[in-house]
Design an enzyme around this catalytic site. Structure first.
Site, PDB file in Angstrom:
ATOM      1  N   ASP A   1       5.115   2.097   4.325  1.00 19.17           N
ATOM      2  CA  ASP A   1       5.803   2.927   5.321  1.00 19.17           C
ATOM      3  C   ASP A   1       6.262   2.105   6.528  1.00 19.17           C
ATOM      4  OD1 ASP A   1       3.414   2.378   6.578  1.00 19.17           O
ATOM      5  OD2 ASP A   1       2.877   4.460   7.003  1.00 19.17           O
TER       6      ASP A   1
ATOM      7  N   LEU B   1       0.858  -1.186   0.000  1.00 18.37           N
ATOM      8  CA  LEU B   1       0.000   0.000   0.000  1.00 18.37           C
ATOM      9  C   LEU B   1       0.895   1.238   0.000  1.00 18.37           C
ATOM     10  CD1 LEU B   1      -2.715  -1.129   2.578  1.00 18.37           C
ATOM     11  CD2 LEU B   1      -2.601  -1.518   0.100  1.00 18.37           C
TER      12      LEU B   1
ATOM     13  N   ARG C   1      56.643  28.481 -19.801  1.00 21.70           N
ATOM     14  CA  ARG C   1      56.441  29.590 -18.870  1.00 21.70           C
ATOM     15  C   ARG C   1      57.324  30.755 -19.319  1.00 21.70           C
ATOM     16  NH1 ARG C   1      59.471  26.164 -14.205  1.00 21.70           N
ATOM     17  NH2 ARG C   1      61.618  26.795 -14.657  1.00 21.70           N
TER      18      ARG C   1
ATOM     19  N   THR D   1      -8.106   1.374   2.950  1.00 24.25           N
ATOM     20  CA  THR D   1      -7.150   0.290   2.677  1.00 24.25           C
ATOM     21  C   THR D   1      -7.792  -0.869   1.914  1.00 24.25           C
ATOM     22  OG1 THR D   1      -7.608  -0.565   4.897  1.00 24.25           O
ATOM     23  CG2 THR D   1      -5.654   0.833   4.628  1.00 24.25           C
TER      24      THR D   1
ATOM     25  N   ARG E   1       0.795  14.134   7.414  1.00 28.70           N
ATOM     26  CA  ARG E   1       1.535  14.514   8.618  1.00 28.70           C
ATOM     27  C   ARG E   1       3.031  14.666   8.377  1.00 28.70           C
ATOM     28  NH1 ARG E   1      -0.802  10.157  12.767  1.00 28.70           N
ATOM     29  NH2 ARG E   1      -1.348   9.111  10.802  1.00 28.70           N
TER      30      ARG E   1
ATOM     31  N   GLY F   1      -5.783  -0.458  15.660  1.00 27.84           N
ATOM     32  CA  GLY F   1      -6.919  -1.365  15.664  1.00 27.84           C
ATOM     33  C   GLY F   1      -6.674  -2.495  16.648  1.00 27.84           C
TER      34      GLY F   1
ATOM     35  N   GLY G   1      -0.927   6.674  -0.448  1.00 28.45           N
ATOM     36  CA  GLY G   1      -1.270   7.815   0.387  1.00 28.45           C
ATOM     37  C   GLY G   1      -0.311   8.985   0.254  1.00 28.45           C
TER      38      GLY G   1
END
Length: 455
Positions: A100, A7, A437, A76, A14, A137, A10
């Site tokens: 994540d 997943l 030089r 989800t 935050r 949950g 998103g």
């Protein structure tokens, strides 16, 4: 077949970022890439990522992954349902995991699959026991400890909120039963979303076996929702990696100030001093000394090399070679064996032969330098004409005097000497002395004319 659905759609509000949450890096590697690597290490054969917000940026940070777009973020359950178009006809099991959660171990992923298959379950949820379950949950079990479902905190009763076994957000499902149940999920809840955990209750109510696999390491299940959690995850991973290498025979003087990426390889008896950062697929040999204050990325450091207070990326350093302090090797530079690259020396896209040296204050860009070559202080290869880069070739046994400018394209033949202060535009033959030089002129007594007269 073992598959996985990640997943990753998103926004991660935050995080307060314009970047998708899952591309934020831990030890300079996107957190999504960590998850993908752990799945591959666990022998997952097929990986599908659900993308949405800034999908193109998410796709850029991983390879070998299939992508499905979620047009609207409706929960989800809705996200996982998007994978039905790819997996709906596949036999086997799939893991659903959040993009994540970069701290999960490959071993844990493999153990969940093994447990799920041994139990002949249709769903297995990764759970953890915590002292403070706020925000998670809760897992609902029956008297036989079988899982009946998972209830989100906002929808939980006061009694359910007392449960300390939590849903970590990682699952293993039988693929066909997963999509059968997902098509029955509704959004009749406080958030108005299609919850993936609702699948557990649907399967349990249909008498399909639903199990919970409880981990004793809650830390590995942590999801990253803000910058504080991101920093905490980097600390945890850094400690893990440093501990692993110390147990493999690497001395890390101060683990709290040493950062080693997850893809780095290090040989035994290497010593790493404080404020060292090693990232990418860097390979560090045995008996190497690195640090303090080094940054190494996508580079190879051979046995017995010594690198201190320097930056090396996309380059290689040969054995018994010393680099630093304050050297910079970049863009496919390859330094040979028994070489000295001293302070304030920069090499870019340069092949620098064995037993050669550039002790200080030099720039070598787009150059091929042979063996036993001395590059004097202040010497540079002038490789850029304002439009194109050009190559400098310095053959074996050349001596380049201090403050020399080699204007490319140019070739310095073997055994040649370049007089200090020369600016060369033409090739130099083998064993020649090149001087370019202005001849010195001394004007006797002239300094007196420059001194202020006394009043």
């Amino acid at each position: 077949m073992r598959t996985a659905i990640i997943l990753a759609a998103g926004k991660g509000t935050r995080m307060r970022s314009n970047q998708p949450k899952v591309v934020h890096a831990i030890l300079q590697k996107p957190m999504l890439a960590h998850v993908v690597d752990h799945l591959r290490e666990a022998q997952v054969e097929r990986i599908i990522a659900i993308v949405g917000h800034e999908a193109d940026k998410v796709k850029e940070c991983v390879t070998g992954v299939e992508f499905v777009y979620q047009n609207e973020q409706l929960g989800t359950g809705h996200a996982v349902l998007q994978a039905e178009q790819l997996l709906g006809d596949v036999d086997g099991n799939t893991m659903v995991i959040c993009g994540d959660t970069p701290l999960i171990y490959a071993e844990t992923i493999e153990n969940i699959f093994n447990y799920h298959e041994a139990q002949r379950a249709k769903a297995t949820i990764l759970t953890a026991q915590v002292d403070n379950p706020t925000g998670y949950g809760r897992i609902i079990r029956d008297q036989t400890e079988h899982v009946l479902g998972s209830v989100e905190e906002k929808d939980a009763s006061p009694q359910e909120r007392l449960i300390q076994e939590i849903n970590t957000g990682t699952y293993c499902f039988a693929i066909k039963e997963l999509f059968w149940a997902l098509n029955q999920v509704t959004n009749d809840n406080a958030q108005g979303e299609y919850y993936l955990p609702d699948v557990l209750k649907i399967l349990a109510d249909a008498d399909y076996p639903v199990r919970g696999y409880k981990t004793n390491d809650f830390e590995q299940t942590l999801g990253i929702n803000d910058r504080v959690a991101l920093a905490n995850a980097e600390r945890i991973m850094r400690e893990r990696i440093n501990t692993f290498w110390m147990r493999e025979g690497v001395t890390i003087i101060n683990p709290d100030s040493t950062y080693i990426g997850s893809d780095v390889k290090i040989g035994s008896d290497t010593i790493i001093y404080p404020n060292t950062h090693i990232y990418g697929k860097s390979v560090i040999g045995s008996d190497v000394v690195i640090g303090p204050d080094c940054y190494i990325h996508e580079s190879t450091i051979a046995d017995y090399a010594y690198v201190h207070q320097s930056v090396i990326h996309d380059s290689s350093v040969g054995s018994h070679t010393s680099v630093g302090p304050y050297a910079h090797l970049r863009n496919n530079t390859a330094v040979g064996e028994h070489v000295r690259v001293g302070n304030f020396v920069e090499m870019k896209n340069t092949q620098f032969g064995s037993h050669s040296g550039s002790a200080h204050l030099a720039y070598l860009g787009d150059a091929e330098v042979g063996e036993r070559v001395n590059i004097g202080c202040g010497s540079i290869t002038v490789n850029y004409d304002g439009e194109k880069k050009h190559k400098t070739i310095i053959d074996d046994d050349v001596f380049v005097g201090c403050n020399s400018n080699l204007i490319a394209p140019i070739t310095i033949g073997a055994g040649a000497y370049i007089a200090a202060g020369s600016t060369l535009t033409d090739d130099v033959p083998d064993d020649a002395l090149a001087i370019a030089r202005e001849r010195q002129t001394n004007k006797l007594g002239y300094a007196e004319k420059l001194k202020p007269k006394k009043k």
